[in-house]
Scaffold this motif. Structure first.
Motif, PDB file in Angstrom:
ATOM      1  N   ASP A 249       0.823  -1.201   0.000  1.00 39.09           N
ATOM      2  CA  ASP A 249       0.000   0.000   0.000  1.00 39.09           C
ATOM      3  C   ASP A 249       0.869   1.267   0.000  1.00 39.09           C
ATOM      4  O   ASP A 249       0.554   2.255  -0.657  1.00 39.09           O
ATOM      5  N   SER A 250       1.964   1.215   0.727  1.00 38.68           N
ATOM      6  CA  SER A 250       2.852   2.379   0.819  1.00 38.68           C
ATOM      7  C   SER A 250       3.480   2.718  -0.526  1.00 38.68           C
ATOM      8  O   SER A 250       3.656   3.898  -0.852  1.00 38.68           O
ATOM      9  N   ASP A 251       3.816   1.704  -1.289  1.00 35.57           N
ATOM     10  CA  ASP A 251       4.351   1.955  -2.637  1.00 35.57           C
ATOM     11  C   ASP A 251       3.322   2.705  -3.480  1.00 35.57           C
ATOM     12  O   ASP A 251       3.657   3.651  -4.195  1.00 35.57           O
ATOM     13  N   GLU A 252       2.077   2.284  -3.374  1.00 37.45           N
ATOM     14  CA  GLU A 252       0.992   2.927  -4.125  1.00 37.45           C
ATOM     15  C   GLU A 252       0.784   4.369  -3.647  1.00 37.45           C
ATOM     16  O   GLU A 252       0.616   5.288  -4.452  1.00 37.45           O
ATOM     17  N   ARG A 253       0.812   4.567  -2.346  1.00 35.53           N
ATOM     18  CA  ARG A 253       0.625   5.921  -1.800  1.00 35.53           C
ATOM     19  C   ARG A 253       1.750   6.848  -2.252  1.00 35.53           C
ATOM     20  O   ARG A 253       1.508   8.005  -2.584  1.00 35.53           O
TER      21      ARG A 253
ATOM     22  N   GLU B  85       2.867  11.516  -8.436  1.00 36.46           N
ATOM     23  CA  GLU B  85       2.023  11.947  -9.545  1.00 36.46           C
ATOM     24  C   GLU B  85       1.398  13.309  -9.271  1.00 36.46           C
ATOM     25  O   GLU B  85       1.343  14.164 -10.156  1.00 36.46           O
ATOM     26  N   ALA B  86       0.933  13.513  -8.045  1.00 33.27           N
ATOM     27  CA  ALA B  86       0.317  14.791  -7.690  1.00 33.27           C
ATOM     28  C   ALA B  86       1.338  15.917  -7.746  1.00 33.27           C
ATOM     29  O   ALA B  86       1.046  17.013  -8.232  1.00 33.27           O
TER      30      ALA B  86
ATOM     31  N   ASP C 264      -0.532  19.491  -8.606  1.00 32.45           N
ATOM     32  CA  ASP C 264      -1.865  19.475  -8.001  1.00 32.45           C
ATOM     33  C   ASP C 264      -1.734  19.477  -6.476  1.00 32.45           C
ATOM     34  O   ASP C 264      -1.589  18.424  -5.843  1.00 32.45           O
ATOM     35  N   ALA C 265      -1.785  20.660  -5.888  1.00 34.01           N
ATOM     36  CA  ALA C 265      -1.582  20.808  -4.440  1.00 34.01           C
ATOM     37  C   ALA C 265      -2.641  20.053  -3.633  1.00 34.01           C
ATOM     38  O   ALA C 265      -2.320  19.440  -2.614  1.00 34.01           O
ATOM     39  N   GLN C 266      -3.889  20.102  -4.089  1.00 31.62           N
ATOM     40  CA  GLN C 266      -4.969  19.425  -3.353  1.00 31.62           C
ATOM     41  C   GLN C 266      -4.765  17.910  -3.360  1.00 31.62           C
ATOM     42  O   GLN C 266      -4.887  17.260  -2.321  1.00 31.62           O
ATOM     43  N   ALA C 267      -4.456  17.340  -4.505  1.00 36.38           N
ATOM     44  CA  ALA C 267      -4.217  15.893  -4.583  1.00 36.38           C
ATOM     45  C   ALA C 267      -2.986  15.509  -3.768  1.00 36.38           C
ATOM     46  O   ALA C 267      -2.980  14.467  -3.114  1.00 36.38           O
ATOM     47  N   LEU C 268      -1.976  16.350  -3.788  1.00 37.76           N
ATOM     48  CA  LEU C 268      -0.775  16.090  -3.008  1.00 37.76           C
ATOM     49  C   LEU C 268      -1.085  16.122  -1.521  1.00 37.76           C
ATOM     50  O   LEU C 268      -0.643  15.256  -0.764  1.00 37.76           O
ATOM     51  N   ARG C 269      -1.870  17.098  -1.105  1.00 42.65           N
ATOM     52  CA  ARG C 269      -2.251  17.194   0.317  1.00 42.65           C
ATOM     53  C   ARG C 269      -3.015  15.952   0.760  1.00 42.65           C
ATOM     54  O   ARG C 269      -2.722  15.369   1.801  1.00 42.65           O
TER      55      ARG C 269
ATOM     56  N   ALA D 171       7.976  20.484  -1.963  1.00 40.34           N
ATOM     57  CA  ALA D 171       7.563  19.086  -2.102  1.00 40.34           C
ATOM     58  C   ALA D 171       8.677  18.137  -2.552  1.00 40.34           C
ATOM     59  O   ALA D 171       8.830  17.062  -1.951  1.00 40.34           O
ATOM     60  N   PRO D 172       9.464  18.460  -3.574  1.00 44.70           N
ATOM     61  CA  PRO D 172      10.450  17.476  -4.030  1.00 44.70           C
ATOM     62  C   PRO D 172      11.431  17.029  -2.939  1.00 44.70           C
ATOM     63  O   PRO D 172      11.717  15.837  -2.821  1.00 44.70           O
ATOM     64  N   ASP D 173      11.904  17.959  -2.131  1.00 43.85           N
ATOM     65  CA  ASP D 173      12.828  17.594  -1.062  1.00 43.85           C
ATOM     66  C   ASP D 173      12.139  16.712  -0.023  1.00 43.85           C
ATOM     67  O   ASP D 173      12.705  15.714   0.435  1.00 43.85           O
TER      68      ASP D 173
END
Length: 116
Positions: free
Chosen positions: A32-36, A42-43, A48-53, A90-92
């Motif tokens: 599951d963690s790999d998928e998350r 992807e976000a 996409d800030a909302q999807a990332l959040r 986010a990237p860091d």
């Protein structure tokens, strides 16, 4: 096993609650963690800030439930950065999450080996 990466009390509690299904829980968390993490990437790539959040929030809860406190803290930081639309951070954070998860994966696989 390092308590800074995994909380032994949480794992012991999960083992008590789950009984014979505890190894399945460990396996499920790892998959599951790999998928998350894929959803987080992807976000971020989509900006996409909302999807990332939401993805960071979801992973944070999962990590907390599984006793991975450092991973949960990093996810919380990513969630907060996304909430503030600070996607430059986010990237860091995603890289740090990946490194911490690599450690947690090794430790949980070691934990899983006790039940083969």
């Amino acid at each position: 096993m390092s308590d800074s990466h995994l909380d032994q009390a949480v794992l012991a509690s999960l083992q008590d609650v789950m009984g014979a299904e505890y190894p399945v829980l460990l396996d499920t968390f790892l998959v599951d963690s790999d998928e998350r993490q894929r959803h987080i990437l992807e976000a971020c790539e989509a900006g996409d800030a909302q999807a990332l959040r939401l993805a960071a929030h979801s992973f944070k809860g999962s990590c907390s439930n599984m006793g991975a406190p450092m991973l949960a803290v990093l996810c919380r930081q990513l969630e907060e950065a996304a909430r503030r639309e600070r996607l430059d951070e986010a990237p860091d954070l995603i890289e740090q999450i990946g490194r911490e998860f690599a450690i947690v994966r090794i430790l949980l696989k070691s934990e899983r080996q006790r039940y083969r």
